[in-house]
Write a protein that holds these residues in place. Structure first.
Motif, PDB file in Angstrom:
ATOM      1  N   UNK A  39       0.846  -1.185   0.000  1.00  0.00           N
ATOM      2  CA  UNK A  39       0.000   0.000   0.000  1.00  0.00           C
ATOM      3  C   UNK A  39       0.888   1.244   0.000  1.00  0.00           C
ATOM      4  N   UNK A  40       0.561   2.194  -0.866  1.00  0.00           N
ATOM      5  CA  UNK A  40       1.374   3.389  -0.991  1.00  0.00           C
ATOM      6  C   UNK A  40       2.375   3.319  -2.127  1.00  0.00           C
ATOM      7  N   UNK A  41       2.476   2.176  -2.796  1.00  0.00           N
ATOM      8  CA  UNK A  41       3.372   2.005  -3.950  1.00  0.00           C
ATOM      9  C   UNK A  41       2.531   1.704  -5.184  1.00  0.00           C
ATOM     10  N   UNK A  42       3.043   2.087  -6.359  1.00  0.00           N
ATOM     11  CA  UNK A  42       2.296   1.781  -7.578  1.00  0.00           C
ATOM     12  C   UNK A  42       3.179   1.386  -8.756  1.00  0.00           C
ATOM     13  N   UNK A  43       4.502   1.437  -8.602  1.00  0.00           N
ATOM     14  CA  UNK A  43       5.380   1.141  -9.732  1.00  0.00           C
ATOM     15  C   UNK A  43       6.002  -0.243  -9.574  1.00  0.00           C
ATOM     16  N   UNK A  44       5.149  -1.258  -9.608  1.00  0.00           N
ATOM     17  CA  UNK A  44       5.569  -2.656  -9.518  1.00  0.00           C
ATOM     18  C   UNK A  44       5.632  -3.241 -10.926  1.00  0.00           C
ATOM     19  N   UNK A  50      14.958 -22.905 -14.514  1.00  0.00           N
ATOM     20  CA  UNK A  50      13.550 -22.712 -14.240  1.00  0.00           C
ATOM     21  C   UNK A  50      13.150 -21.323 -14.729  1.00  0.00           C
ATOM     22  N   UNK A  51      11.870 -21.024 -14.647  1.00  0.00           N
ATOM     23  CA  UNK A  51      11.351 -19.725 -15.070  1.00  0.00           C
ATOM     24  C   UNK A  51      11.328 -18.798 -13.856  1.00  0.00           C
ATOM     25  N   UNK A  52      11.607 -17.527 -14.090  1.00  0.00           N
ATOM     26  CA  UNK A  52      11.598 -16.547 -13.007  1.00  0.00           C
ATOM     27  C   UNK A  52      10.861 -15.291 -13.450  1.00  0.00           C
ATOM     28  N   UNK A  53      10.378 -14.553 -12.452  1.00  0.00           N
ATOM     29  CA  UNK A  53       9.841 -13.214 -12.709  1.00  0.00           C
ATOM     30  C   UNK A  53      10.511 -12.284 -11.702  1.00  0.00           C
ATOM     31  N   UNK A  54      11.428 -11.475 -12.201  1.00  0.00           N
ATOM     32  CA  UNK A  54      12.257 -10.610 -11.369  1.00  0.00           C
ATOM     33  C   UNK A  54      11.546  -9.282 -11.131  1.00  0.00           C
ATOM     34  N   UNK A  55      10.494  -9.316 -10.295  1.00  0.00           N
ATOM     35  CA  UNK A  55       9.695  -8.114 -10.064  1.00  0.00           C
ATOM     36  C   UNK A  55      10.549  -6.995  -9.460  1.00  0.00           C
ATOM     37  N   UNK A  56      10.198  -5.758  -9.837  1.00  0.00           N
ATOM     38  CA  UNK A  56      10.872  -4.593  -9.287  1.00  0.00           C
ATOM     39  C   UNK A  56       9.872  -3.588  -8.748  1.00  0.00           C
ATOM     40  N   UNK A  57      10.086  -3.140  -7.520  1.00  0.00           N
ATOM     41  CA  UNK A  57       9.232  -2.136  -6.876  1.00  0.00           C
ATOM     42  C   UNK A  57       9.940  -0.786  -7.021  1.00  0.00           C
ATOM     43  N   UNK A 108      15.436  -2.917  -1.763  1.00  0.00           N
ATOM     44  CA  UNK A 108      13.980  -2.945  -1.656  1.00  0.00           C
ATOM     45  C   UNK A 108      13.319  -2.997  -3.023  1.00  0.00           C
ATOM     46  N   UNK A 109      13.961  -2.399  -4.036  1.00  0.00           N
ATOM     47  CA  UNK A 109      13.408  -2.424  -5.391  1.00  0.00           C
ATOM     48  C   UNK A 109      13.200  -3.861  -5.852  1.00  0.00           C
ATOM     49  N   UNK A 110      14.203  -4.701  -5.674  1.00  0.00           N
ATOM     50  CA  UNK A 110      14.139  -6.069  -6.172  1.00  0.00           C
ATOM     51  C   UNK A 110      14.031  -7.125  -5.072  1.00  0.00           C
ATOM     52  N   UNK A 111      14.225  -6.717  -3.797  1.00  0.00           N
ATOM     53  CA  UNK A 111      14.278  -7.705  -2.723  1.00  0.00           C
ATOM     54  C   UNK A 111      13.125  -7.726  -1.766  1.00  0.00           C
ATOM     55  N   UNK A 112      12.096  -6.919  -2.012  1.00  0.00           N
ATOM     56  CA  UNK A 112      10.957  -6.926  -1.107  1.00  0.00           C
ATOM     57  C   UNK A 112      10.233  -8.275  -1.164  1.00  0.00           C
ATOM     58  N   UNK A 128       4.521  -1.543 -15.447  1.00  0.00           N
ATOM     59  CA  UNK A 128       3.844  -1.734 -14.167  1.00  0.00           C
ATOM     60  C   UNK A 128       2.593  -2.605 -14.287  1.00  0.00           C
ATOM     61  N   UNK A 129       2.318  -3.327 -13.203  1.00  0.00           N
ATOM     62  CA  UNK A 129       1.075  -4.097 -13.078  1.00  0.00           C
ATOM     63  C   UNK A 129       0.372  -3.676 -11.790  1.00  0.00           C
ATOM     64  N   UNK A 130      -0.901  -4.048 -11.705  1.00  0.00           N
ATOM     65  CA  UNK A 130      -1.742  -3.590 -10.610  1.00  0.00           C
ATOM     66  C   UNK A 130      -2.423  -4.768  -9.938  1.00  0.00           C
TER      67      UNK A 130
END
Length: 282
Positions: free
Chosen positions: A90-95, A125-132, A145-149, A220-222
């Motif tokens: 909550x409070x973030x939107x650039x995922x 294997x397959x990965x999705x390296x999400x970034x906040x 925190x960008x990649x390790x949350x 970004x996704x929501x």
């Protein structure tokens, strides 16, 4: 190609081998793959990821190719699994999603050549390296925190051995629509090179994971979105985005930002040149 998965079966974490549409545990118990509760297919001591390894990604960011790879670290507390929920605080939107191939180490590896590195790889294997990216201004150097949350490192569905990484497509889908479409052939540094490079100074242990980079198209996704990453021969990793139940605390640390650096990264590097407007909050 053999494929191994880790699942929760009757309350215990077990290793299973895929047999068609079923997963078979070591004691013979069977469960349908679509009904299984998946866990990350490996238990690494560390997860290391490479920056800008796909040519299309370099071109998207209008930057010059690097002379050598650079890396960042994702803590193991970020691990997630096939069909797991990815939390946008909550409070973030650039995922942002980043579909990738993950290299899994099979035996202790230190100071090996690229020609030798393949013998130390258990599989892929397959990965999705999400970034906040809301924290990019604060953590641009470390990417902590960008990649390790929490939840930002889904792996799966399984570990595939005897897979040749050459000439394989990599696609990411959001709600069924293709949003990334790349190939392992556009990587500047292949899987063996990455392993050998890291192992010059860092010992890699069985189960350790190296993320090999993403093609252009990360956006970004929501909450409510379903994100899938498909790699030829490795399968399809699926996750859904959920909203975090509590806001980012304001009584400690730097707060989420929305600078030009954040927008440029989240929206593809050349967003201002293409007249893209940031998506609405929510």
């Amino acid at each position: 190609m053999p494929e191994y998965r880790r699942i929760l079966l009757d309350g215990a974490a077990v290793k299973a081998v895929r047999d068609g549409e079923e997963l078979v545990a070591g004691d013979g118990r069977r469960v349908k793959a679509e009904e299984a509760h998946h866990l990350p297919p490996v238990v690494p001591t560390k997860v290391i990821a490479v920056h800008l390894n796909h040519r299309s990604r370099v071109e998207e960011f209008r930057t010059a190719p690097a002379a050598a790879p650079t890396y960042f670290h994702k803590p193991t507390s970020a691990l997630n699994a096939h069909r797991g929920a990815v939390v946008r605080p909550e409070g973030c939107k650039w995922l942002n999603y980043e579909g990738e191939v993950a290299i899994v180490i099979g035996r202790t590896c230190r100071n090996v050549s690229p020609d030798e590195a393949g013998g130390y790889i258990a599989g892929y294997t397959v990965a999705n390296d999400y970034g906040l990216h809301d924290f990019r201004d604060t953590d641009a150097g470390s990417m902590l925190r960008v990649k390790g949350s929490d939840t930002l490192c889904p792996l799966g569905p399984g570990l595939v051995t005897d897979w040749d990484f050459r000439g394989k497509y990599l696609r990411t889908y959001v709600n069924g629509r293709v949003v990334q479409d790349g190939s392992t052939d556009e990587m500047a540094w292949d899987m063996h090179y990455l392993v050998a490079d890291i192992a010059r100074t860092i010992t890699l242990h069985p189960g350790d994971v190296l993320l090999s980079g993403t093609p252009a198209g990360s956006r970004p996704v929501r909450p409510g979105d379903v994100v899938e990453v498909e790699v030829a021969g490795l399968g399809r990793l699926s996750n859904h985005i959920v909203a975090g139940p509590t806001p980012i605390r304001t009584d400690v640390g730097a707060q989420p930002t929305e600078s030009e650096e954040v927008l440029s990264t989240a929206l593809g590097g050349d967003w201002e040149y293409r007249g893209i407007r940031p998506p609405r909050r929510g």
